[in-house]
Design a protein around this motif. Sequence first.
Motif, mmCIF file in Angstrom:
data_model
loop_
_atom_site.group_PDB
_atom_site.id
_atom_site.type_symbol
_atom_site.label_atom_id
_atom_site.label_comp_id
_atom_site.label_asym_id
_atom_site.label_seq_id
_atom_site.Cartn_x
_atom_site.Cartn_y
_atom_site.Cartn_z
ATOM 1 N N ALA A 1 0.821 -1.210 0.000
ATOM 2 C CA ALA A 1 0.000 0.000 0.000
ATOM 3 C C ALA A 1 0.857 1.263 0.000
ATOM 4 O O ALA A 1 0.428 2.311 -0.475
ATOM 5 N N TYR A 2 2.087 1.191 0.518
ATOM 6 C CA TYR A 2 3.003 2.331 0.538
ATOM 7 C C TYR A 2 4.418 1.797 0.630
ATOM 8 O O TYR A 2 4.639 0.594 0.811
ATOM 9 N N ASP A 3 5.381 2.686 0.483
ATOM 10 C CA ASP A 3 6.794 2.289 0.477
ATOM 11 C C ASP A 3 7.362 2.286 1.897
ATOM 12 O O ASP A 3 6.968 3.098 2.748
ATOM 13 N N VAL A 4 8.319 1.390 2.124
ATOM 14 C CA VAL A 4 9.016 1.321 3.395
ATOM 15 C C VAL A 4 10.505 1.159 3.092
ATOM 16 O O VAL A 4 10.884 0.538 2.093
ATOM 17 N N SER A 5 11.357 1.724 3.944
ATOM 18 C CA SER A 5 12.804 1.642 3.701
ATOM 19 C C SER A 5 13.560 1.853 5.003
ATOM 20 O O SER A 5 13.003 2.333 6.003
ATOM 21 N N ALA B 1 13.859 2.779 10.527
ATOM 22 C CA ALA B 1 13.066 2.626 9.304
ATOM 23 C C ALA B 1 12.136 3.820 9.120
ATOM 24 O O ALA B 1 11.847 4.560 10.071
ATOM 25 N N GLU B 2 11.668 3.999 7.894
ATOM 26 C CA GLU B 2 10.694 5.042 7.601
ATOM 27 C C GLU B 2 9.730 4.539 6.544
ATOM 28 O O GLU B 2 10.024 3.592 5.794
ATOM 29 N N ALA B 3 8.554 5.170 6.480
ATOM 30 C CA ALA B 3 7.543 4.833 5.480
ATOM 31 C C ALA B 3 7.085 6.103 4.790
ATOM 32 O O ALA B 3 7.306 7.222 5.278
ATOM 33 N N SER B 4 6.439 5.935 3.624
ATOM 34 C CA SER B 4 5.986 7.089 2.834
ATOM 35 C C SER B 4 4.647 7.627 3.316
ATOM 36 O O SER B 4 4.064 8.510 2.679
ATOM 37 N N VAL B 5 4.140 7.106 4.436
ATOM 38 C CA VAL B 5 2.889 7.595 5.019
ATOM 39 C C VAL B 5 3.119 7.864 6.495
ATOM 40 O O VAL B 5 4.119 7.429 7.081
ATOM 41 N N GLU B 6 2.190 8.570 7.098
ATOM 42 C CA GLU B 6 2.262 8.841 8.525
ATOM 43 C C GLU B 6 1.655 7.684 9.322
ATOM 44 O O GLU B 6 0.826 6.928 8.821
ATOM 45 N N VAL C 1 12.608 -5.177 7.484
ATOM 46 C CA VAL C 1 11.550 -4.309 7.980
ATOM 47 C C VAL C 1 10.388 -4.405 7.000
ATOM 48 O O VAL C 1 10.588 -4.429 5.782
ATOM 49 N N SER C 2 9.175 -4.488 7.520
ATOM 50 C CA SER C 2 7.999 -4.570 6.664
ATOM 51 C C SER C 2 6.877 -3.728 7.260
ATOM 52 O O SER C 2 6.777 -3.559 8.478
ATOM 53 N N SER C 3 6.046 -3.213 6.344
ATOM 54 C CA SER C 3 4.905 -2.409 6.761
ATOM 55 C C SER C 3 4.007 -2.200 5.549
ATOM 56 O O SER C 3 4.504 -1.940 4.446
ATOM 57 N N GLY C 4 2.723 -2.348 5.724
ATOM 58 C CA GLY C 4 1.781 -2.078 4.652
ATOM 59 C C GLY C 4 1.944 -2.961 3.440
ATOM 60 O O GLY C 4 1.586 -2.571 2.325
ATOM 61 N N GLY C 5 2.496 -4.150 3.612
ATOM 62 C CA GLY C 5 2.688 -5.051 2.481
ATOM 63 C C GLY C 5 3.989 -4.851 1.742
ATOM 64 O O GLY C 5 4.289 -5.577 0.794
#
Length: 501
Positions: free
Chosen positions: A305-309, A339-344, A383-387
């Motif tokens: 659903a969004y990017d994670v890195s 880690a960070e994601a492209s959403v809040e 690291v994983s988040s939002g798929g």
Amino acid sequence: MAFRRDERAVTVQIGAVLLLAIVFAALALYQLNAVPAENERVEFTHNQAVHDELQELRNAIRNVGTDGGTRSTAVTLGTRYPSRTVAVNPPAPMGRLETTGTATVSIEAQFAGNESAYEGNPHNLTGNHSTTTLAYTPAYGEYDSAPTTRIEHGFAFNEFGDARVSLTDQPLLSDGTIRLVVLEGEFSRSGNGAVTIDPTALSGPSDPVPIEDEGDENVTITVPTAAPTAWNDTLGTTFGDGESDARVTAYDATDEERGSLTIELAAGEYELQVARVGIDDGGERSSEYDVRERDSGERGGSGGAYDVSWADHENARPCDGGERCDYRVYSEETATFVAEASVESATFDFAYRTDDPTVSAFDESDRAVDFEAEGSGYVDLFVSSGGSSETLVVFVEHDEIPPSIERFDAVSENHNRHARISVDWEASAGDAGITRGELELIDDTGTVVDTWERSYAEEERVAEDGIELEEKGGSGTEYEIRLTVDDSNGNSRNETITRTG
């Protein structure tokens, strides 16, 4: 008047001489017969034990070539005879463990997969590879028929003149997979004590990649060997003998001690895995065999659903370009990865996979993980988040642990409007002794206004000092006090505290 001769004491003297003669004869027979027989048993027992140790060395090389990292193992080159009260022992028997010189392993095949499915160059795994083998030769005084023990491409066996006795299975070919571990380095030790060998992964191990014949001929493997009959016995000379789908087809004696053995595989597709292992500081780390199958969930960071890195790190050092890793950390030291994601308001899941080091701490927070491992080798952090997910490859270094600062404090004193700061510190060594300590007094403009330095010629395991730093007219100024501790490996540790003068 005539006196009669008295000979009564003569028989006592003769008896004593005969008794001594019997004792010396018995000692001579014991020295000539019993001592050699007992020493031969000691040598035979040692030879059986050293066979077990050489199998442990073979296993260490094989495991490093399969899993990466470093292993340590010891080989007892010789032995000692039991002490004797009335007999004399010859010099203690010795042995020699050494590499046999560089030769070439050749894999005549072609890559049969999709290059885009792999990181690294899978074509590096076929063709020619430089390698060496190991040989242990005992120098016993009595056990004359002791064998030379060889380790060739993961295959350990004893060489008795024209006869060969296997100690292990050959791991080069098994179940349709070729597992090649090339050995690099020059090693030669002799004596009667134990030596430690530390096989270390220098390149790879690769993931298995598909290979096939290049056209008209089957896949062939050419390996250097000093004992072709040992390979004949374990592989066979027809496809129905020994290892299925493999046969020995030729042996070319390049010199009196070693030649090249050609192994042919039956038609079909096989998997190939290659690693390069160094011994005795042999060779430099390279990415030649760092071939990994790509995973759609790795290193893209997207697809969900969004990017994670991975975004930031503490107490980790970037790896050089071309290396398999992203960051290096020291064994038994905590590093933090953020880690960070492209959403809040994203939530993160963290995980790891280790080749060899033991992960001793893995503490997760909202956006970061505190990571600590013991040993040496690679650890994959996920690291994983939002798929979506991303992987970070961390190399844990055990060889060069820097010094650690155990105590560092400072007390300010106002002395006639001058800044005077009493500093007390203590540091302990890592893998190498402490060679130097330095203190710097830095004012609020970034200028170093006073310094102290001391060298430790004895390479201290623990260093401590109490020092006064001073700046005239500096009362009321805020200072940074920076401590730097160096070791003989060239590693440093520094720490900074703030005080007002």
